[in-house]
Design an enzyme around this catalytic site. Sequence first.
Site, mmCIF file in Angstrom:
data_model
loop_
_atom_site.group_PDB
_atom_site.id
_atom_site.type_symbol
_atom_site.label_atom_id
_atom_site.label_comp_id
_atom_site.label_asym_id
_atom_site.label_seq_id
_atom_site.Cartn_x
_atom_site.Cartn_y
_atom_site.Cartn_z
ATOM 1 N N ASN A 23 -1.484 -15.560 -11.778
ATOM 2 C CA ASN A 23 -0.325 -14.388 -12.242
ATOM 3 C C ASN A 23 0.278 -13.970 -10.971
ATOM 4 O O ASN A 23 1.194 -13.571 -10.919
ATOM 5 C CB ASN A 23 -1.203 -13.328 -12.928
ATOM 6 C CG ASN A 23 -1.243 -13.595 -14.336
ATOM 7 O OD1 ASN A 23 -0.550 -13.375 -15.019
ATOM 8 N ND2 ASN A 23 -2.564 -13.848 -14.779
ATOM 9 N N MET A 96 -11.607 -8.585 -10.180
ATOM 10 C CA MET A 96 -12.921 -8.691 -10.881
ATOM 11 C C MET A 96 -13.889 -7.569 -10.727
ATOM 12 O O MET A 96 -14.971 -7.322 -10.814
ATOM 13 C CB MET A 96 -13.814 -10.015 -10.945
ATOM 14 C CG MET A 96 -12.759 -10.851 -11.382
ATOM 15 S SD MET A 96 -12.166 -10.768 -13.144
ATOM 16 C CE MET A 96 -13.684 -11.456 -13.979
ATOM 17 N N LYS A 97 -13.218 -6.335 -10.004
ATOM 18 C CA LYS A 97 -13.646 -5.249 -9.764
ATOM 19 C C LYS A 97 -13.475 -3.735 -10.475
ATOM 20 O O LYS A 97 -12.130 -3.807 -10.845
ATOM 21 C CB LYS A 97 -13.937 -4.976 -8.267
ATOM 22 C CG LYS A 97 -14.696 -6.008 -7.494
ATOM 23 C CD LYS A 97 -16.088 -5.486 -7.626
ATOM 24 C CE LYS A 97 -16.824 -6.200 -6.760
ATOM 25 N NZ LYS A 97 -18.231 -6.270 -6.690
ATOM 26 N N ILE A 98 -14.305 -2.936 -10.849
ATOM 27 C CA ILE A 98 -13.707 -1.598 -11.533
ATOM 28 C C ILE A 98 -13.619 -0.667 -10.350
ATOM 29 O O ILE A 98 -14.296 -0.579 -9.203
ATOM 30 C CB ILE A 98 -14.717 -1.135 -12.233
ATOM 31 C CG1 ILE A 98 -15.049 -1.919 -13.424
ATOM 32 C CG2 ILE A 98 -14.447 0.425 -12.660
ATOM 33 C CD1 ILE A 98 -15.725 -1.719 -14.534
ATOM 34 N N HIS A 115 -5.027 -8.167 -19.199
ATOM 35 C CA HIS A 115 -5.871 -8.648 -20.050
ATOM 36 C C HIS A 115 -5.813 -9.686 -20.876
ATOM 37 O O HIS A 115 -4.761 -9.481 -21.763
ATOM 38 C CB HIS A 115 -6.649 -7.416 -20.338
ATOM 39 C CG HIS A 115 -8.134 -7.597 -20.982
ATOM 40 N ND1 HIS A 115 -9.124 -7.894 -20.180
ATOM 41 C CD2 HIS A 115 -8.391 -7.923 -22.236
ATOM 42 C CE1 HIS A 115 -10.072 -8.216 -21.174
ATOM 43 N NE2 HIS A 115 -9.816 -8.307 -22.440
#
Length: 195
Positions: A23, A96-98, A115
């Site tokens: 992306n 991949m982390k919040i 997503h």
Amino acid sequence: MKKLGGNFTKKNIAVFISGRGSNLRSIIHHSKKKNSPYKVKIVISNKKYAKGLIIARNNKIKHYVCNLTKSKKLGKIILNKLKKHNINLICLAGFMKILPDYFIKSFEGKIINIHPSLLPKYKGLNTHQRVILNNEKFSGCTVHYVNKFLDSGKNILQKKVRTKKNETAKSLEKKILKIEHKIYPEAIIKVLANL
Ligand code: GRF
């Protein structure tokens, strides 16, 4: 911000990644088109060996490796970098982390994510496997604003695809990824137009 011909001014975006960076590649590709309203100013990865970092390097884009979710101090360092580079929008692309609350608040309404599902359905991981297991007729991808809840901010753009007979998680991922590459740059332009 960079001046364009006429009265346009290019907005600066930051892309956050953790892995492959397909992306990111597409976002950069679209940024190089005539009259693109944005420039990828900075790439942040929480993973040292993320393949996407090679894409940033090959395109001469400043890139940093930092697990900003590890401590508030690291998060503040990244926030300072983003402010120094006049970043108008943060785009999470396979990050991949919040993000911590204070970080989201500092860029309120200016962080978006992609997503691979028709949100609000199938938030979280292993989306395609779950879609196949449930025999869904459709799946797709969604670009949405980021808030403190996982994959839950307001939708910006969504595209639906039909799951074919004998579809596998792998084939679905491939099909949807192609669409992600199209809609993410579109969504960025849409969001920037209102900033
Ligand atoms: C994409 O499927 C995206 O929707 C999800 O993570 C994947 C990242 O792929 N959030 P890439 O690193 O952009 O190739």
